[in-house]
Design a protein around this motif. Structure first.
Motif, mmCIF file in Angstrom:
data_model
loop_
_atom_site.group_PDB
_atom_site.id
_atom_site.type_symbol
_atom_site.label_atom_id
_atom_site.label_comp_id
_atom_site.label_asym_id
_atom_site.label_seq_id
_atom_site.Cartn_x
_atom_site.Cartn_y
_atom_site.Cartn_z
ATOM 1 N N PHE A 176 23.917 23.045 10.503
ATOM 2 C CA PHE A 176 23.450 23.902 9.413
ATOM 3 C C PHE A 176 24.399 25.081 9.190
ATOM 4 C CE2 PHE A 176 20.808 27.641 8.181
ATOM 5 C CZ PHE A 176 20.673 27.302 6.843
ATOM 6 N N PHE A 177 24.744 25.778 10.264
ATOM 7 C CA PHE A 177 25.537 27.001 10.073
ATOM 8 C C PHE A 177 26.988 26.693 9.707
ATOM 9 C CE2 PHE A 177 22.019 29.120 12.477
ATOM 10 C CZ PHE A 177 21.642 29.960 11.441
ATOM 11 N N GLU B 111 27.783 24.254 7.757
ATOM 12 C CA GLU B 111 27.666 23.975 6.320
ATOM 13 C C GLU B 111 27.538 25.288 5.544
ATOM 14 O OE1 GLU B 111 25.111 20.483 5.576
ATOM 15 O OE2 GLU B 111 24.303 21.597 3.864
ATOM 16 N N LEU B 112 26.801 26.231 6.122
ATOM 17 C CA LEU B 112 26.527 27.506 5.449
ATOM 18 C C LEU B 112 27.725 28.454 5.498
ATOM 19 C CD1 LEU B 112 23.854 28.782 4.192
ATOM 20 C CD2 LEU B 112 23.624 30.013 6.351
ATOM 21 N N GLY B 113 28.473 28.415 6.616
ATOM 22 C CA GLY B 113 29.494 29.442 6.843
ATOM 23 C C GLY B 113 30.930 28.978 6.772
#
Lengths: 171, 171, 171, 171
Positions: free
Chosen positions: C141-142, C144-146
Motif C-alpha cells: 500500500f505505502f 503504491e502511495l509514496g
C-alpha cells in the motif's frame, strides 16, 4: 477573512467566556446568543456545557439560531446540548486558536485565563475583538495590546451593534 | 461519540477524498453529497475548493444540505464556495484528526496521502470507515488494520446505506 | 527541510512504532535506537513509555544518544524515562503530524493505526520513509502511495544505512 | 509536570518574547539565555530567527546550552540558527500552547500579542510565569488573572533566581 470571496456565507460570531460564571454574566451571555441568532448570524463558542459557553448556545437556540462548538476534548462528552455542530479537536486549549480564526468577530463575554488567550490570539490574527463585562485591567491591557481592533461594549445590544458594523460587508 | 447523550443532534458524515481527482471520482463525490443531504445529515469535509472536497459540498448544497469544512489554512482562502461553515484551523494536515473525530462515520471517497492519514486516524479513534472507490491495495491494508470497523462500498448509495446503519441509534 | 540553511544541525531521525509490540519488535526498536545514537543523530519518537517508543529511546540512551519525545497528553504522565526532551502537545493523535514534520527521515518500526497515520502524513509532507518489520500489505500500500519516497529495510542496520544516505547532505 | 517521576530530566525553561524587539530587550533576552544555559537548564522558545527568540537562543548557545525551538511553520524556514532541536508544528499560533506546556517555568521577556497568549495559556495550565520587561498594564492584568502563579522580575538574574526556586525539586 476576505468577505467578497464568499458573499453568501453567514457571518460567524465567536463568543468566548469562562466556564465558571456568575448568574449575571450568564444572563448577558444568553441575551448575546439570542441577539446573534436574531441577526441571522452563526454562534461559535468553545462548546462546553459550562458557564458562558452553555448560556450563549442556549440563548442562540431559543431564538432559532445555528450553533457551532469547538470542543477541547477527543469526544462529545461535556458538549453543550445546545450545540448543533460539535467540532471535536482533542487538542485542549490549543483549540482556542481555531475558535478565533473561525470567527469573523470575537466577543469576550467576561474574562478568564482561556478567554485572555483567545483575545490575544484574535489580536495576533488581526481580528476585531469586543470586550463585554470585562474588568478594567483587562480593558486597559488589551486596548494597549490591540489598538483599534479592540472595542468595549456595555451591554449585549451594544456588542451586537459593533458586530453589525464589522460584518456589514458580508451583506 | 455516545449518541444517547445528544439524541437530537443531526449525524455528521465525514467525506475524505483527494484534492486531485478524475471526473469519474468527482461524479461519485457529488452524488455522495446529494445522498447525505437527502438523508438529513450534515456533510463534513476538508473544505478546500478542490477535487472530492469541492464536489461533495456542491452535491450536498444542490440537495439543500448543510456543509462544514475543516480548513488547513489560517484564513478563508481556498475554501469551497459550497461550505456553509468554514472552520479555520491553521494547522495543515494535523487538522485531519479533527476531520475524523468530528465525524460520526467516515467515508473515504478515493485514496491519497491525506485520505490515508484520515482513514488511519479514524481507525485509531475507533470510528466506522467506509471505503468507496479505493484501490485494492488500500482495501487490503485498511481491512487488515481496522477489522470490523472497515467496510467497502461499491457505489455512493451503498456507502449511504452503510452510514444509515451506523447512525441509526441517533434517531 | 533545506539542510544547507543549517549545516551544523544534527539530523533528527523519527522512529514511529506501535505502543503494543512483540518482544522481537522491541528488540529491533532498541537496536535501532542504539545505531541512531552511534551515528550521532537525534532520536525522535511519540515519547510514550510503551512498546516501540520506550524501546527505541532505551536503546538510544544506552549508546549515549539524545532523545526527543512528542507526547500526546497534556502533561508528563506516561512519558518514557529515556526521553531527554519531552514535548507536551496535549493534542492526541494530531501530534503525529508534528512527529513526522520534525523528522529528517521517518522510520516505521512495525505497523499500527497510529504508525499508518504517521507514514501517510510523512508522505504528504514529501519525507523519506523507511519501513522496517512492516507486514506485506503495508509495504504494498505505502509503496503504491509514496513511490520513491518509500524504502523497505530488512534489519535496523539497513534502515540506518538508508538514513545515512538520506541525510548525507547534512555533513 | 510531576518532577519526582523523572528525577534526572533537566528542567526546561520557556522564554517567550516578541519577534520585534528593541536593542535593550534583545540584550536582556541574550543575557537570559546565557544564564539559563549556565544553570544547566534547557532553553525552549518559539524558535524563529527574530527578536527575543533569536536573542535568547544566541545567548544560550554562547554559554554551551541546549536549545529547543517550537516552530509555527511547516518546515525549517525561518528557524533561528541557534536552535539545536527544531520542532516543526505547522500549526501557527496554536503552537503557543505547546510552548508553555513543554516548559517547567515560563518567562515572558517583553510583551506582545503572541506572548500574551502564551502567558494566558501557561496560567490556564497552572504553570509558574515570570514577567520580565513587561509594561505595567500587563503586570496588573496578569497578576489579577494568575495570582500567585505570576512573579515580576526586574532583571535576567532575578528571573533565573525565581526559576531556580521553581525547579529546585528537580535536583
Amino acid at each position: 477573512m476576505p468577505p467578497l470571496d464568499r458573499p453568501s456565507r453567514r457571518p460567524i460570531i465567536g463568543v468566548m467566556g469562562p466556564g465558571a460564571a456568575t448568574p449575571e454574566l450568564l444572563g448577558l451571555a444568553e441575551e448575546l446568543g439570542r441577539l446573534i441568532a436574531r441577526a441571522g448570524w452563526i454562534t461559535l463558542s468553545g462548546g462546553r456545557d459550562a458557564g458562558v459557553m452553555a448560556a450563549v448556545n442556549r440563548g442562540a437556540k431559543s431564538a432559532g439560531g445555528l450553533t457551532v462548538g469547538i470542543l477541547p476534548n477527543g469526544d462529545c462528552r461535556g458538549v453543550s446540548a445546545h450545540v448543533d455542530i460539535p467540532i471535536i479537536t482533542a487538542m485542549g486549549s490549543a483549540r482556542n486558536n481555531i475558535n478565533v480564526l473561525s470567527s469573523d468577530v470575537v466577543i469576550a463575554c467576561g474574562m478568564g485565563r482561556g478567554v485572555a488567550a483567545e483575545v490575544a490570539l484574535a489580536l495576533k490574527a488581526e481580528k476585531k475583538v469586543i470586550l463585554l463585562a470585562c474588568p478594567a485591567a483587562a480593558q486597559t491591557f488589551f486596548r494597549e495590546l490591540g489598538g483599534d481592533l479592540v472595542s468595549v461594549a456595555d451591554a449585549p445590544a451594544e456588542a451586537v451593534a459593533l458586530c453589525a458594523a464589522a460584518v456589514k460587508n458580508f451583506k
